[in-house]
Design a protein around this motif. Structure first.
Motif, mmCIF file in Angstrom:
data_model
loop_
_atom_site.group_PDB
_atom_site.id
_atom_site.type_symbol
_atom_site.label_atom_id
_atom_site.label_comp_id
_atom_site.label_asym_id
_atom_site.label_seq_id
_atom_site.Cartn_x
_atom_site.Cartn_y
_atom_site.Cartn_z
ATOM 1 N N CYS A 69 11.990 -0.579 -4.169
ATOM 2 C CA CYS A 69 11.595 0.681 -3.537
ATOM 3 C C CYS A 69 10.181 0.587 -2.964
ATOM 4 C CB CYS A 69 11.703 1.833 -4.522
ATOM 5 S SG CYS A 69 13.411 2.285 -4.845
ATOM 6 N N LEU A 70 9.315 -0.168 -3.657
ATOM 7 C CA LEU A 70 7.952 -0.376 -3.152
ATOM 8 C C LEU A 70 7.991 -1.075 -1.794
ATOM 9 C CD1 LEU A 70 4.997 -0.018 -4.457
ATOM 10 C CD2 LEU A 70 5.082 -2.471 -4.788
ATOM 11 N N LYS A 71 8.899 -2.037 -1.665
ATOM 12 C CA LYS A 71 9.046 -2.771 -0.408
ATOM 13 C C LYS A 71 9.501 -1.834 0.713
ATOM 14 C CE LYS A 71 11.996 -6.227 1.713
ATOM 15 N NZ LYS A 71 13.211 -7.015 1.502
ATOM 16 N N VAL A 72 10.557 -1.038 0.439
ATOM 17 C CA VAL A 72 11.051 -0.116 1.467
ATOM 18 C C VAL A 72 9.966 0.892 1.821
ATOM 19 C CG1 VAL A 72 12.780 1.625 2.024
ATOM 20 C CG2 VAL A 72 13.442 -0.403 0.732
ATOM 21 N N GLY A 73 9.282 1.414 0.799
ATOM 22 C CA GLY A 73 8.225 2.390 1.035
ATOM 23 C C GLY A 73 7.087 1.833 1.880
ATOM 24 N N SER A 74 6.810 0.520 1.750
ATOM 25 C CA SER A 74 5.691 -0.082 2.480
ATOM 26 C C SER A 74 6.044 -0.438 3.916
ATOM 27 C CB SER A 74 5.224 -1.375 1.800
ATOM 28 O OG SER A 74 5.117 -1.203 0.426
ATOM 29 N N LEU A 75 7.314 -0.784 4.159
ATOM 30 C CA LEU A 75 7.664 -1.368 5.458
ATOM 31 C C LEU A 75 8.345 -0.410 6.420
ATOM 32 C CD1 LEU A 75 8.941 -4.872 4.310
ATOM 33 C CD2 LEU A 75 6.721 -4.250 5.249
ATOM 34 N N SER A 76 8.838 0.724 5.909
ATOM 35 C CA SER A 76 9.693 1.582 6.738
ATOM 36 C C SER A 76 8.878 2.442 7.686
ATOM 37 C CB SER A 76 10.547 2.466 5.837
ATOM 38 O OG SER A 76 9.709 3.183 4.953
ATOM 39 N N PHE A 77 8.262 1.780 8.679
ATOM 40 C CA PHE A 77 7.512 2.530 9.687
ATOM 41 C C PHE A 77 8.463 3.328 10.561
ATOM 42 C CE2 PHE A 77 4.513 -0.729 8.515
ATOM 43 C CZ PHE A 77 3.314 -0.035 8.495
ATOM 44 N N GLY A 78 8.061 4.567 10.872
ATOM 45 C CA GLY A 78 8.785 5.349 11.867
ATOM 46 C C GLY A 78 10.153 5.843 11.450
ATOM 47 N N GLY A 79 10.437 5.931 10.168
ATOM 48 C CA GLY A 79 11.703 6.539 9.743
ATOM 49 C C GLY A 79 12.818 5.528 9.570
ATOM 50 N N GLY A 80 14.056 6.005 9.639
ATOM 51 C CA GLY A 80 15.207 5.137 9.403
ATOM 52 C C GLY A 80 15.288 4.671 7.966
ATOM 53 N N LEU A 81 14.798 5.498 7.033
ATOM 54 C CA LEU A 81 14.701 5.056 5.640
ATOM 55 C C LEU A 81 16.053 4.905 4.966
ATOM 56 C CD1 LEU A 81 11.968 6.964 6.197
ATOM 57 C CD2 LEU A 81 11.530 6.067 3.931
ATOM 58 N N THR A 82 17.005 5.764 5.353
ATOM 59 C CA THR A 82 18.335 5.643 4.765
ATOM 60 C C THR A 82 18.924 4.268 5.090
ATOM 61 O OG1 THR A 82 18.593 8.002 5.081
ATOM 62 C CG2 THR A 82 20.570 6.765 4.581
ATOM 63 N N GLY A 83 18.703 3.819 6.327
ATOM 64 C CA GLY A 83 19.168 2.501 6.737
ATOM 65 C C GLY A 83 18.523 1.385 5.927
ATOM 66 N N TRP A 84 17.214 1.516 5.703
ATOM 67 C CA TRP A 84 16.490 0.555 4.871
ATOM 68 C C TRP A 84 17.083 0.484 3.473
ATOM 69 C CZ3 TRP A 84 12.809 -3.092 5.180
ATOM 70 C CH2 TRP A 84 12.045 -3.149 6.350
ATOM 71 N N LEU A 85 17.307 1.660 2.876
ATOM 72 C CA LEU A 85 17.814 1.703 1.499
ATOM 73 C C LEU A 85 19.214 1.111 1.424
ATOM 74 C CD1 LEU A 85 16.453 5.212 0.507
ATOM 75 C CD2 LEU A 85 15.748 3.014 -0.461
ATOM 76 N N HIS A 86 20.035 1.400 2.437
ATOM 77 C CA HIS A 86 21.386 0.844 2.480
ATOM 78 C C HIS A 86 21.316 -0.684 2.534
ATOM 79 C CE1 HIS A 86 25.364 -0.171 4.166
ATOM 80 N NE2 HIS A 86 25.763 0.887 3.489
ATOM 81 N N ARG A 87 20.418 -1.184 3.382
ATOM 82 C CA ARG A 87 20.274 -2.636 3.527
ATOM 83 C C ARG A 87 19.895 -3.282 2.194
ATOM 84 N NH1 ARG A 87 17.769 -3.962 8.880
ATOM 85 N NH2 ARG A 87 16.010 -2.778 8.135
#
Lengths: 184, 176
Positions: free
Chosen positions: A20-38
């Motif tokens: 979660c720290l990784k997703v929180g750090s890298l997810s610039f500009g939204g699309g977080l659901t996609g990040w989490l799914h990945r």
């Protein structure tokens, strides 16, 4: 149907925190659901695609930021209460710190008009992402007078009548759920 | 109750619990809150909105920034907790209690019934933001352009589009 699903093997809280720290750090500009799914479905296989979608639906109907709710639910699913805490802190720590860092930076640069103009452009471009959500919601409502009426009631209540948002939700949401329930 | 820390708690905890529609509902709620209480100027609100979108993570970190403007680091910490903690607790409890009833009729009705309410809140929030983004045509033009790019190229990194929005804004200002 928790009992009939294959219960996922517990994931260490530390691994949840770091992911979660990784997703929180890298997810610039939204699309977080996609990040989490990945991360949770595709790369690590911690939850199935179906379970992810069902969890997402619940996260979306409850109050609160959808993605934050989503990581709370995923954490609970994979490691219980400790997992939920690990996920949500890992997920929120980098954005909260970086947003404050950026604010400090921009307050220093703020006296330059060019920075102000560029920031306005960024804000307007970000608004494009919200317009996309509006568009998708309206497209799903196409051909459903019930959905369109509910959307219109909320927009009129908040934007035209300027009623408090909480009041509008409390008035419209029960009617909307009842209309679905009645249809069966 | 004039202490800014109390003000933050008093306004943000109810918003957290009533923010059906997720992030955009929270942003719309923060916008109303800030305007009704005269906390910060509309232009500064838009400025903070842009910062929250330029950073990674959810756009709701706008609440953190408003807390920071009102009461420094303590305000930022308190606002973050006030906006995320109540809704997360509710979500946790509801998820635990209902995940075994996913296929029941009432659960489906709840999910389907609340979805268009969320859409309506997002539309209202977008209208509010368009209204404060200035009275020129440049802002709405950039918003619509960004929307078309996001729609046409779903795989494009969002940061690129946001940077292009900033560049377009500078270009349009230089030309006019």
């Amino acid at each position: 149907m928790r009992d009939t699903r294959t219960d996922p093997a517990p994931v260490p809280a530390g691994a949840l925190f770091l992911t979660c720290l990784k997703v929180g750090s890298l997810s610039f500009g939204g699309g977080l659901t996609g990040w989490l799914h990945r991360e949770f479905v595709q790369r690590r296989g911690w939850v199935s695609d179906d379970d992810f979608s069902a969890t997402l639906a619940i996260a979306q109907v409850l109050p609160g930021a959808n993605v934050v709710n989503l990581v709370v639910c995923l954490g609970e699913e994979l490691r219980g209460p400790l997992g939920a805490v690990a996920c949500v802190t890992g997920f929120l720590l980098p954005p909260v710190l970086s947003v404050l860092g950026l604010a400090l930076l921009f307050d220093r640069l703020g006296q330059f008009p060019a920075v102000e103009i560029a920031m306005l452009g960024i804000a307007c471009a970000a608004l494009g992402m919200l317009l996309q959500i509006c568009w998708l919601g309206l497209r799903r409502a196409k051909g459903s007078p019930r959905r369109l009426a509910v959307i219109a009631a909320v927009v009129v209540g908040v934007t035209v009548l300027k009623l408090p948002m909480i009041l509008v939700v409390l008035l419209v949401a029960p009617v909307s759920v009842w209309l679905v329930w009645r249809r069966g | 109750m004039t202490d800014p820390l109390w003000q933050i708690l008093w306004h943000m905890v109810p918003l957290s619990l009533a923010s059906f529609g997720g992030g955009p509902a929270i942003i719309a709620g923060l916008d109303v809150m800030v305007r009704q209480n005269g906390w910060i100027a509309p232009q500064d609100f838009l400025h903070l909105f842009a910062i929250s979108r330029a950073a990674p993570g959810p756009g709701t970190t706008l609440a953190t920034l408003i807390g920071w403007r009102l009461a420094g680091w303590t305000g930022a910490t308190l606002a973050s907790l006030a906006i995320y903690l109540p809704s997360s607790l509710v979500c946790y409890l509801v998820y635990r209690a209902t995940s075994r009833h996913r296929d029941r009729k009432w659960h489906r009705a709840m999910r389907e019934g609340l979805a268009p309410v969320g859409t309506g809140l997002v539309i209202s929030g977008s209208i509010a933001l368009i209204q404060i983004s200035g009275n020129g045509w440049a802002g709405p033009a950039i918003s619509v352009g960004a929307f078309l790019i996001f729609q046409g190229l779903p795989r494009i990194p969002a940061v690129l589009v946001l940077m292009a929005g900033g560049a377009a804004s500078l270009l349009l200002a230089a030309l006019s």
